[in-house]
Scaffold this active site. Structure first.
Site, short mmCIF file in Angstrom:
data_model
loop_
_atom_site.label_atom_id
_atom_site.label_comp_id
_atom_site.label_asym_id
_atom_site.label_seq_id
_atom_site.Cartn_x
_atom_site.Cartn_y
_atom_site.Cartn_z
N HIS A 124 -64.92 41.43 35.15
CA HIS A 124 -65.64 42.00 33.98
C HIS A 124 -64.83 41.66 32.73
CE1 HIS A 124 -67.93 45.53 31.99
NE2 HIS A 124 -67.28 44.89 31.04
N HIS A 145 -65.05 40.32 28.43
CA HIS A 145 -65.76 39.97 27.18
C HIS A 145 -64.99 38.86 26.50
CE1 HIS A 145 -68.36 43.56 27.33
NE2 HIS A 145 -67.31 44.09 27.93
N LEU A 146 -65.64 37.70 26.34
CA LEU A 146 -64.99 36.56 25.67
C LEU A 146 -65.51 36.35 24.26
CD1 LEU A 146 -64.73 33.78 28.43
CD2 LEU A 146 -62.86 35.11 27.42
N ARG A 147 -66.65 37.00 23.92
CA ARG A 147 -67.26 36.80 22.58
C ARG A 147 -67.62 35.33 22.38
NH1 ARG A 147 -67.55 42.20 23.08
NH2 ARG A 147 -65.71 43.32 22.38
N ASN A 160 -73.04 40.45 26.40
CA ASN A 160 -73.43 41.26 25.23
C ASN A 160 -73.01 40.61 23.91
OD1 ASN A 160 -70.70 41.91 25.78
ND2 ASN A 160 -70.88 43.93 24.86
N LYS A 177 -76.58 41.89 34.21
CA LYS A 177 -75.91 43.07 33.67
C LYS A 177 -76.91 44.06 33.12
CE LYS A 177 -72.74 45.72 31.95
NZ LYS A 177 -71.33 45.77 31.77
N LEU A 236 -65.37 52.31 25.98
CA LEU A 236 -66.45 52.97 26.72
C LEU A 236 -66.57 52.35 28.10
CD1 LEU A 236 -69.10 53.32 23.89
CD2 LEU A 236 -67.85 55.17 25.03
N ASP A 277 -62.46 44.48 31.75
CA ASP A 277 -63.24 44.92 30.58
C ASP A 277 -62.46 44.65 29.30
OD1 ASP A 277 -65.38 45.86 29.14
OD2 ASP A 277 -64.91 47.98 29.46
N HIS A 287 -61.81 43.38 19.71
CA HIS A 287 -62.38 43.64 18.38
C HIS A 287 -61.25 43.46 17.39
CE1 HIS A 287 -66.15 45.51 19.82
NE2 HIS A 287 -65.41 46.04 20.78
N ALA A 315 -65.55 50.35 20.20
CA ALA A 315 -65.02 50.65 21.54
C ALA A 315 -64.55 49.38 22.20
CB ALA A 315 -66.12 51.29 22.37
C1 NCD Z 1 -67.34 46.61 25.36
C2 NCD Z 1 -67.45 45.64 24.18
O1 NCD Z 1 -66.73 45.80 23.20
O2 NCD Z 1 -68.24 44.70 24.28
N1 NCD Z 1 -66.63 47.78 24.91
C3 NCD Z 1 -65.96 48.67 25.69
O3 NCD Z 1 -65.50 49.69 25.17
N2 NCD Z 1 -65.79 48.47 26.98
C4 NCD Z 1 -68.66 46.93 25.90
C5 NCD Z 1 -68.62 47.60 27.26
O4 NCD Z 1 -68.28 46.98 28.26
O5 NCD Z 1 -68.97 48.79 27.34
ZN ZN Z 2 -67.34 45.66 29.16
#
Ligand code: NCD
Ligand code: ZN
Length: 344
Positions: free
Chosen positions: A14, A16-18, A42, A100, A219, A247, A251, A263
């Site tokens: 899991h 996030h690479l943006r 996302n 997802k 989150l 995760d 940011h 988050a």
């Molecule tokens: C994630 C994000 O910033 O894309 N943020 C997080 O707090 N985990 C989104 C997510 O996985 O809930």
């Molecule tokens: Zn996530």
């Protein structure tokens, strides 16, 4: 005496690479240690179709520095208008490894998520038929439910009914943060649960006591200590239901240290060193390979990696406090204790 051990190269189930400059900045932080990762969809706009996922995969591979190896495992963002045939084709071609589910409004960039689960029934049935896993952000969005209870309530109100209505659907409950999540996942045959690095380290006091710590806000939000202990027990148990999904969610600091802070904890850089400390403290270093390198591939029906990494204990290892994203600095997760395990 030097302490050292070797495990198969880990994967992150899991991540996030943006996109754009942020992608270029954070991808090497993951690819340094991890062979593969399940890439969250996302983006703005989200990765919804097989075509979107192919284009995003190409952007990720183009951002990978020369000499690094990394395989992005793509996911599709489930919307109420997702086309079951497109999902099945993207899975069949090998491009997409999961879909997802974000309940609409549950977290960062989730506005296109699902409100009415009846509208995605056909897609879920198709996924059950072809064996494609559903990755679930397990929190209800009902404003009447306290934020610390949203995961536990989700299990009863949404997750269990959806699974019962779609027999054979393989589900990953992602970033579980509660003993309730651990107990539910453990009791089900066709389920996996990912656990993040930071939820093994922090509880809600870390966020709120002695001043608000925005870099610990993510989150699902970290819960009470008893829940953190349940997560450590699950992660270090070797139980094949549980595997690493960091995760890691970058940011820029300006948006974390903000009146309405985003988050997400950014853990890609130091996750393996942090995990080694957590597993050592639990006297369970021998189960780190199962958690980080074996249980995930087994759930996703992929072979484990052939390459290895070696963790060696010595003087404290330092990682940069921040990674520059091009748009601004991104703070690396501070576990609050020294790290002695270095990765080679
Ligand atoms: C994630 C994000 O910033 O894309 N943020 C997080 O707090 N985990 C989104 C997510 O996985 O809930
Ligand atoms: Zn996530």
């Amino acid at each position: 005496m030097t302490q050292s051990f070797t495990i198969r190269r880990p994967d992150d189930w899991h991540l996030h690479l943006r996109d754009g400059a942020m992608l270029r900045a954070v991808l090497p932080e993951t690819a340094r240690h991890f062979a593969r990762a399940i890439i969250m969809p996302n983006l703005v706009p989200p990765v919804v179709t097989g075509k979107d996922a192919a284009a995003y995969r190409d952007r990720i591979l183009a951002a990978l520095p020369d000499g690094m190896s990394f395989e992005p495992l793509m996911t599709l963002y489930l919307t109420e208008t997702t086309d079951a045939a497109d999902v099945a084709a993207a899975a069949k071609s090998g491009l997409v490894k999961a879909v997802k589910l974000y309940p609409a409004g549950a977290t960062t960039n989730s506005a296109s998520g699902v409100r009415d689960f009846d509208k995605v029934r056909g897609v879920l049935e198709k996924m059950a038929e072809v064996g494609l896993p559903l990755c679930v952000h397990g929190e209800v969005t009902d404003p009447a439910v306290d934020i610390f209870d949203r995961e536990a309530v989700f299990i009863d109100r949404v997750l269990d009914p959806v699974r019962k209505a779609t027999r054979g659907l393989r589900v990953v409950m992602e970033h579980i943060t509660t003993a309730n999540g651990v107990d539910y996942v453990k009791s089900q045959d066709d389920m996996g649960g990912t656990i993040t690095t930071h939820h093994l380290v922090i509880n809600r006091n870390h966020i709120l006591v002695g001043g608000i710590k925005p870099h610990y806000y993510c989150l699902p939000v970290a819960k009470r200590e008893e829940h953190r202990l349940a997560l450590v027990k699950a992660a270090t148990s070797g139980d094949p239901h549980f595997f690493l999904g960091t995760d890691s969610a970058p940011h820029i600091d300006a948006l974390k240290e903000h009146a309405c802070g985003c988050a997400g904890c950014f853990t890609a850089t130091n996750t393996m060193s942090v995990l080694a400390e957590v597993f050592e403290a639990a006297a369970a270093l021998e189960t780190l390979e199962a958690f980080a390198s074996l249980n995930g591939p087994a759930f996703y029906r992929l072979p484990p990696n052939e390459e290895t990494i070696t963790l060696t204990k010595g003087d404290p290892v330092t990682y940069p406090d921040r990674v520059d994203s091009g748009d601004g600095p991104v703070t690396v997760f501070d576990p609050g204790f020294p790290l002695h395990w270095r990765v080679s």
